[in-house]
Design a protein around this motif. Structure first.
Motif, PDB file in Angstrom:
ATOM      1  N   GLY A 278       0.811  -1.214   0.000  1.00 23.53           N
ATOM      2  CA  GLY A 278       0.000   0.000   0.000  1.00 23.53           C
ATOM      3  C   GLY A 278       0.840   1.257   0.000  1.00 23.53           C
ATOM      4  O   GLY A 278       0.521   2.238  -0.690  1.00 23.53           O
ATOM      5  N   LEU A 279       1.929   1.258   0.767  1.00 24.33           N
ATOM      6  CA  LEU A 279       2.794   2.440   0.809  1.00 24.33           C
ATOM      7  C   LEU A 279       3.480   2.680  -0.535  1.00 24.33           C
ATOM      8  O   LEU A 279       3.691   3.829  -0.929  1.00 24.33           O
ATOM      9  N   ILE A 280       3.819   1.607  -1.234  1.00 21.40           N
ATOM     10  CA  ILE A 280       4.440   1.767  -2.551  1.00 21.40           C
ATOM     11  C   ILE A 280       3.461   2.426  -3.517  1.00 21.40           C
ATOM     12  O   ILE A 280       3.831   3.307  -4.311  1.00 21.40           O
ATOM     13  N   ALA A 281       2.178   2.009  -3.455  1.00 21.17           N
ATOM     14  CA  ALA A 281       1.169   2.626  -4.333  1.00 21.17           C
ATOM     15  C   ALA A 281       1.008   4.104  -4.021  1.00 21.17           C
ATOM     16  O   ALA A 281       0.930   4.948  -4.936  1.00 21.17           O
ATOM     17  N   VAL A 282       0.963   4.456  -2.743  1.00 22.95           N
ATOM     18  CA  VAL A 282       0.842   5.867  -2.366  1.00 22.95           C
ATOM     19  C   VAL A 282       2.070   6.648  -2.802  1.00 22.95           C
ATOM     20  O   VAL A 282       1.964   7.777  -3.308  1.00 22.95           O
ATOM     21  N   SER A 283       3.251   6.064  -2.619  1.00 21.18           N
ATOM     22  CA  SER A 283       4.483   6.746  -3.022  1.00 21.18           C
ATOM     23  C   SER A 283       4.525   6.973  -4.527  1.00 21.18           C
ATOM     24  O   SER A 283       4.952   8.040  -4.996  1.00 21.18           O
ATOM     25  N   TYR A 284       4.074   5.997  -5.291  1.00 22.65           N
ATOM     26  CA  TYR A 284       4.048   6.158  -6.743  1.00 22.65           C
ATOM     27  C   TYR A 284       3.094   7.273  -7.142  1.00 22.65           C
ATOM     28  O   TYR A 284       3.403   8.090  -8.029  1.00 22.65           O
ATOM     29  N   TYR A 285       1.942   7.345  -6.494  1.00 20.15           N
ATOM     30  CA  TYR A 285       0.974   8.414  -6.808  1.00 20.15           C
ATOM     31  C   TYR A 285       1.577   9.781  -6.519  1.00 20.15           C
ATOM     32  O   TYR A 285       1.466  10.714  -7.333  1.00 20.15           O
ATOM     33  N   LEU A 286       2.213   9.931  -5.347  1.00 23.98           N
ATOM     34  CA  LEU A 286       2.812  11.222  -5.008  1.00 23.98           C
ATOM     35  C   LEU A 286       3.924  11.581  -5.978  1.00 23.98           C
ATOM     36  O   LEU A 286       4.058  12.743  -6.382  1.00 23.98           O
ATOM     37  N   LYS A 287       4.736  10.607  -6.343  1.00 22.94           N
ATOM     38  CA  LYS A 287       5.838  10.875  -7.270  1.00 22.94           C
ATOM     39  C   LYS A 287       5.320  11.221  -8.650  1.00 22.94           C
ATOM     40  O   LYS A 287       5.845  12.136  -9.319  1.00 22.94           O
ATOM     41  N   ARG A 288       4.287  10.537  -9.100  1.00 20.02           N
ATOM     42  CA  ARG A 288       3.813  10.706 -10.479  1.00 20.02           C
ATOM     43  C   ARG A 288       2.951  11.948 -10.646  1.00 20.02           C
ATOM     44  O   ARG A 288       3.050  12.644 -11.667  1.00 20.02           O
ATOM     45  N   HIS A 289       2.109  12.258  -9.678  1.00 22.67           N
ATOM     46  CA  HIS A 289       1.123  13.314  -9.884  1.00 22.67           C
ATOM     47  C   HIS A 289       1.358  14.560  -9.033  1.00 22.67           C
ATOM     48  O   HIS A 289       0.732  15.591  -9.271  1.00 22.67           O
ATOM     49  N   LYS A 290       2.211  14.511  -8.052  1.00 24.39           N
ATOM     50  CA  LYS A 290       2.475  15.678  -7.219  1.00 24.39           C
ATOM     51  C   LYS A 290       3.856  16.268  -7.491  1.00 24.39           C
ATOM     52  O   LYS A 290       4.002  17.409  -7.904  1.00 24.39           O
ATOM     53  N   TRP A 291       4.880  15.490  -7.278  1.00 23.10           N
ATOM     54  CA  TRP A 291       6.230  15.990  -7.433  1.00 23.10           C
ATOM     55  C   TRP A 291       6.628  16.202  -8.883  1.00 23.10           C
ATOM     56  O   TRP A 291       7.501  17.011  -9.180  1.00 23.10           O
ATOM     57  N   SER A 292       5.954  15.475  -9.806  1.00 23.75           N
ATOM     58  CA  SER A 292       6.309  15.653 -11.215  1.00 23.75           C
ATOM     59  C   SER A 292       6.038  17.079 -11.686  1.00 23.75           C
ATOM     60  O   SER A 292       6.754  17.615 -12.537  1.00 23.75           O
ATOM     61  N   VAL A 293       5.021  17.721 -11.124  1.00 25.56           N
ATOM     62  CA  VAL A 293       4.708  19.114 -11.503  1.00 25.56           C
ATOM     63  C   VAL A 293       5.825  20.039 -11.051  1.00 25.56           C
ATOM     64  O   VAL A 293       6.280  20.918 -11.805  1.00 25.56           O
ATOM     65  N   LEU A 294       6.296  19.832  -9.843  1.00 25.55           N
ATOM     66  CA  LEU A 294       7.368  20.688  -9.321  1.00 25.55           C
ATOM     67  C   LEU A 294       8.691  20.429 -10.030  1.00 25.55           C
ATOM     68  O   LEU A 294       9.445  21.359 -10.331  1.00 25.55           O
ATOM     69  N   LYS A 295       8.966  19.170 -10.305  1.00 31.20           N
ATOM     70  CA  LYS A 295      10.254  18.836 -10.919  1.00 31.20           C
ATOM     71  C   LYS A 295      10.317  19.251 -12.385  1.00 31.20           C
ATOM     72  O   LYS A 295      11.394  19.397 -12.940  1.00 31.20           O
ATOM     73  N   SER A 296       9.168  19.405 -13.029  1.00 32.73           N
ATOM     74  CA  SER A 296       9.159  19.770 -14.445  1.00 32.73           C
ATOM     75  C   SER A 296       9.067  21.277 -14.675  1.00 32.73           C
ATOM     76  O   SER A 296       9.047  21.737 -15.819  1.00 32.73           O
ATOM     77  N   LYS A 297       8.982  22.059 -13.605  1.00 34.91           N
ATOM     78  CA  LYS A 297       8.925  23.511 -13.777  1.00 34.91           C
ATOM     79  C   LYS A 297      10.271  24.042 -14.261  1.00 34.91           C
ATOM     80  O   LYS A 297      11.328  23.536 -13.907  1.00 34.91           O
ATOM     81  N   LYS A 298      10.184  25.097 -15.048  1.00 30.20           N
ATOM     82  CA  LYS A 298      11.376  25.726 -15.585  1.00 30.20           C
ATOM     83  C   LYS A 298      11.529  27.114 -14.989  1.00 30.20           C
ATOM     84  O   LYS A 298      10.582  27.885 -14.957  1.00 30.20           O
ATOM     85  N   ILE A 299      12.704  27.369 -14.472  1.00 30.87           N
ATOM     86  CA  ILE A 299      12.957  28.682 -13.877  1.00 30.87           C
ATOM     87  C   ILE A 299      13.638  29.538 -14.921  1.00 30.87           C
ATOM     88  O   ILE A 299      14.691  29.187 -15.477  1.00 30.87           O
ATOM     89  N   ALA A 300      13.034  30.674 -15.197  1.00 28.75           N
ATOM     90  CA  ALA A 300      13.586  31.624 -16.192  1.00 28.75           C
ATOM     91  C   ALA A 300      13.913  32.921 -15.499  1.00 28.75           C
ATOM     92  O   ALA A 300      13.086  33.489 -14.767  1.00 28.75           O
ATOM     93  N   PHE A 301      15.108  33.408 -15.721  1.00 26.67           N
ATOM     94  CA  PHE A 301      15.546  34.693 -15.136  1.00 26.67           C
ATOM     95  C   PHE A 301      15.461  35.777 -16.196  1.00 26.67           C
ATOM     96  O   PHE A 301      16.074  35.673 -17.256  1.00 26.67           O
ATOM     97  N   LYS A 302      14.655  36.800 -15.907  1.00 28.31           N
ATOM     98  CA  LYS A 302      14.518  37.920 -16.845  1.00 28.31           C
ATOM     99  C   LYS A 302      15.461  39.059 -16.470  1.00 28.31           C
ATOM    100  O   LYS A 302      15.626  39.367 -15.293  1.00 28.31           O
ATOM    101  N   LYS A 303      15.989  39.648 -17.476  1.00 28.77           N
ATOM    102  CA  LYS A 303      16.892  40.798 -17.245  1.00 28.77           C
ATOM    103  C   LYS A 303      16.082  42.050 -16.948  1.00 28.77           C
ATOM    104  O   LYS A 303      15.025  42.252 -17.479  1.00 28.77           O
TER     105      LYS A 303
END
Length: 303
Positions: A278-303
């Motif tokens: 059960g914990l593996i299923a919960v961990s996969y859900y958090l990794k796939r649908h929660k952290w993936s959004v944060l990890k895929s963000k792109k930081i752009a610095f404007k001058k």
């Protein structure tokens, strides 16, 4: 022409001499290495020497092992990730120990309370314990006295000390059976094969008087006589008491005595597998649908 040949041979000889590597040159080149490289070379040499030594030791072990008959693998019912002990076999095995083995072998790490809930009820275990007499005391007058056994008492020992045990068995000391299965290479397979493997010595093999031939025992000569025969006892549950059945039941009993937590450990393992699944299923859900959004963000610095 002779001068040309002489110069050519000298040049070839010089080239051959320049290609030779002497031990002194090796020593000088090793001294020029850095400290890190010296450590690596030394470690490699030690590893090679250790590998050669291990290969020689294993070869000697294999040669020595050829002198013994190794027990075959038997399909024990309690082997396997989710398999438990056969408690009927444990109860029969205790009967075999009590009526056959207890005359020579002790089980000093087992108490009557350990039988409760496994092969007996509490009342049955109390009655079983009361069959023995235990030396207790001192009393109010400072004297030792005899009393019936209690659940907290250990199984009685057949001899008062090891010297008496040796004297009664031609100098051989019967081992304690509390952990004998785990203490022998091969476990239940070895004990079963030993109990059922008595036979006449092969031609050319002489066994001393007072010893018996058993090919599964190291050296072949064992001080314990054959103890199990067909119908030597009568089972309380009506099971046919053949030699193999007796050996099987006593092996299961001895395995339980060595690992009384066997069934509980496997139950806890099964619960842990369910929980972690059960914990593996919960961990996969958090990794796939929660952290993936944060990890895929792109930081752009404007001058």
């Amino acid at each position: 022409m002779a001068a040309i040949v002489g110069r050519t041979s000298k040049q070839a000889l010089l080239r051959a001499k320049s290609g030779l590597v002497t031990p002194q040159a090796n020593f000088v080149s090793f001294k020029k290495l850095s400290t890190g490289k010296k450590v690596v070379v030394a470690a490699a040499g030690a590893a090679v020497a250790g590998g050669v030594g291990l290969a020689v030791a294993l070869n000697q072990a294999v040669i020595a092992a050829d002198l013994e008959l190794h027990p075959p693998k038997y399909p024990w019912s309690h082997h396997g990730m989710f398999n438990a002990f056969d408690h009927g076999s444990i109860r029969r095995g205790y009967q075999v120990y009590k009526q056959v083995c207890a005359a020579c072998h002790s089980m000093e790490y087992l108490c009557y309370r350990n039988l409760v809930g496994v092969i007996m009820t509490e009342e049955e275990a109390k009655v079983e314990a009361e069959d023995i007499q235990v030396t207790d005391g001192p009393d109010e007058e400072g004297n030792m006295f005899q009393r019936p056994g209690k659940l907290s008492d250990k199984f009685p020992e057949p001899y008062p000390n090891s010297e008496a045990a040796r004297a009664a068995n031609n100098g051989a000391l019967p081992p304690d059976l509390s952990y004998i299965v785990n203490a022998r290479h091969g476990g239940e397979d070895y004990v079963f094969s030993l109990l059922t493997g008595y036979c006449d010595p092969p031609e050319g093999v002489n066994v001393k008087e007072g010893l018996y031939y058993n090919p599964y025992f190291p050296g072949g000569a064992i001080g314990m006589a054959q103890a199990l025969y067909n119908e030597i006892i009568e089972y309380e549950d009506g099971t046919e008491a053949t030699q193999s059945q007796l050996a099987k039941d006593i092996c299961v009993f001895l395995k339980w005595a060595a690992e009384p937590e066997h069934d509980t450990r496997k139950k806890m393992g099964l619960k842990a597998i369910i929980i972690f699944s059960g914990l593996i299923a919960v961990s996969y859900y958090l990794k796939r649908h929660k952290w993936s959004v944060l990890k895929s963000k792109k930081i752009a610095f404007k001058k």
